[in-house]
Design a protein around this motif. Structure first.
Motif, short mmCIF file in Angstrom:
data_model
loop_
_atom_site.label_atom_id
_atom_site.label_comp_id
_atom_site.label_asym_id
_atom_site.label_seq_id
_atom_site.Cartn_x
_atom_site.Cartn_y
_atom_site.Cartn_z
N ILE A 137 0.65 -0.96 -0.35
CA ILE A 137 0.33 0.23 0.29
C ILE A 137 0.72 1.14 0.48
O ILE A 137 1.50 1.55 1.03
CB ILE A 137 -0.66 -0.44 1.48
CG1 ILE A 137 -1.62 -1.28 1.57
CG2 ILE A 137 -1.68 1.20 1.08
CD1 ILE A 137 -1.45 -1.96 2.27
N GLY A 138 0.77 1.76 -1.05
CA GLY A 138 2.20 3.18 -0.66
C GLY A 138 0.98 3.93 -2.06
O GLY A 138 -0.20 4.56 -2.07
N GLU A 139 2.31 4.61 -3.09
CA GLU A 139 1.33 5.02 -4.27
C GLU A 139 0.33 4.68 -4.53
O GLU A 139 -0.16 5.08 -5.60
CB GLU A 139 2.68 5.50 -5.58
CG GLU A 139 3.32 6.77 -4.55
CD GLU A 139 2.81 7.90 -4.58
OE1 GLU A 139 2.24 8.41 -5.77
OE2 GLU A 139 2.92 9.07 -3.28
N GLY A 140 0.03 3.83 -5.02
CA GLY A 140 -0.79 2.62 -5.20
C GLY A 140 -0.74 1.12 -4.68
O GLY A 140 -0.20 0.92 -3.45
N ILE A 141 -1.69 0.35 -4.89
CA ILE A 141 -1.94 -0.69 -3.91
C ILE A 141 -1.81 -2.39 -4.65
O ILE A 141 -2.38 -2.43 -5.64
CB ILE A 141 -3.62 -0.70 -3.66
CG1 ILE A 141 -3.70 0.46 -2.66
CG2 ILE A 141 -3.73 -2.30 -2.46
CD1 ILE A 141 -4.71 -0.01 -1.32
N GLY A 142 -1.03 -2.72 -4.63
CA GLY A 142 -0.53 -4.25 -5.49
C GLY A 142 -0.92 -5.21 -4.81
O GLY A 142 -0.68 -5.56 -2.85
#
Ligand code: ZN
Length: 318
Positions: A137-142
């Motif tokens: 969970i950061g700039e996007g979520i992967g």
């Protein structure tokens, strides 16, 4: 005892996910013996990766393969980057063939979250489990699935895209083009967006120190939360509910042993982890919840280059 081919060989892992290219050389057991960092030139990534690889190689002739972690969807069966919002140029180029040509080494491409998951699984917070879900969970979520000890990437390489499960059918447009995905509420930029909207709307929130800082980030919000700012604590708690809802869906579906949560947003520590676990408990099927350990990732930024190098090792040694 390791075989002579194992002990005499090293592997490179390269992380293309951030604004800096991070490279690591590892021994077969995952020990990092050399690392490099350089600012990423989005239009010259192939040349940069070839240059880093060849320069690492000049100092270590044992290097046998390179793993590259890509911010985008990678189909490893055909060695192609299918989608990359951050690096559109590498979708147009045949990155795999060009790098093999430029370095003379075996090259393995993998999605960045998959690489991080494999790093955490082998050497970080996933160690000792056989069935694990990793979420960043950061700039996007992967996300990524380790199934029965192996990275399970799905039929065409895209499994684990937990950031794009629907959390709000009436929600905002997501980077994938659909609406209401988990990423539209819980990624770092969206935590900031929600906090801004709330500070604007809610008079009592204007007591938050964040309101004084117009360009605050998710890191600032986490810091204010650690300083007991009620508004920031509430924002993290609500974000934890969204993430926990996503995790509950995953464990209901897969009945996993462990969920490992990484990425910059998790730097808030227990202030986000506890609300996540509480929400999973509230939403997941109880036996699935009880079977699953939900923990923070432990390798930090090393997870991606390390995982990419370990995947290159596995491909080269099997
Ligand atoms: Zn989406």
């Amino acid at each position: 005892m390791s075989s002579p081919s194992q002990s005499g060989t090293t592997f490179i892992g390269i992380d293309l996910s951030g604004s800096t290219i991070r490279a690591a050389v590892i021994e077969p057991d995952g020990r990092i013996v050399e690392s490099r960092e350089t600012p990423k030139d989005e239009t010259g990534v192939v040349e940069q990766v070839a240059h880093i690889t060849n320069s690492l190689r000049s100092g270590d002739r044992r290097i046998a393969a390179v793993g590259i972690a890509i911010p985008g969807l990678v189909n490893r069966q055909i060695d192609k980057v299918v989608v990359s919002r951050d690096l559109p140029d590498i979708v147009r180029t045949d990155l795999h063939s060009e790098l093999m040509r430029a370095t003379g080494l075996r090259v393995e491409l993998e999605n960045d979250a998959n690489a991080a998951a494999y790093g955490e699984y082998q050497l970080g917070a996933g160690r000792g489990s056989r069935n694990m879900f990793y979420m960043t969970i950061g700039e996007g979520i992967g996300g990524a699935v380790i199934f029965d000890g192996k990275l399970w990437t799905g039929v065409s390489g895209f499994a684990g895209e937990v950031g794009h499960i629907t959390i709000d059918t009436e929600g905002l447009e997501s980077t994938c083009g659909k609406t209401g995905c988990l990423e539209t509420v819980a990624s770092a930029p969206n935590i900031v967006r929600r906090a801004r909207e709330r500070l604007y709307r809610d008079n009592t929130s204007s007591l938050s120190r964040l309101a004084l800082n117009r360009d605050f980030t998710a890191d600032d919000l986490a810091r204010e939360a650690r300083n007991d700012d009620d508004f920031s604590l509430m924002m993290l708690e609500r974000t934890g509910k969204f993430i926990g809802t996503g995790v509950a869906t995953v464990i209901n579906l897969l009945n996993l042993e462990r969920v490992v949560l990484g990425g910059g947003v998790m730097d808030a520590g227990d202030l986000i982890l506890k609300p996540i676990i509480a929400e999973v408990k509230r939403r997941a099927f109880q036996p699935c919840f009880e079977a699953t350990q939900i923990v923070a990732a432990s390798l930090g930024a090393d997870a991606i280059p390390l995982g990419a190098a370990l995947l290159a090792r596995d491909a080269a040694l099997t």
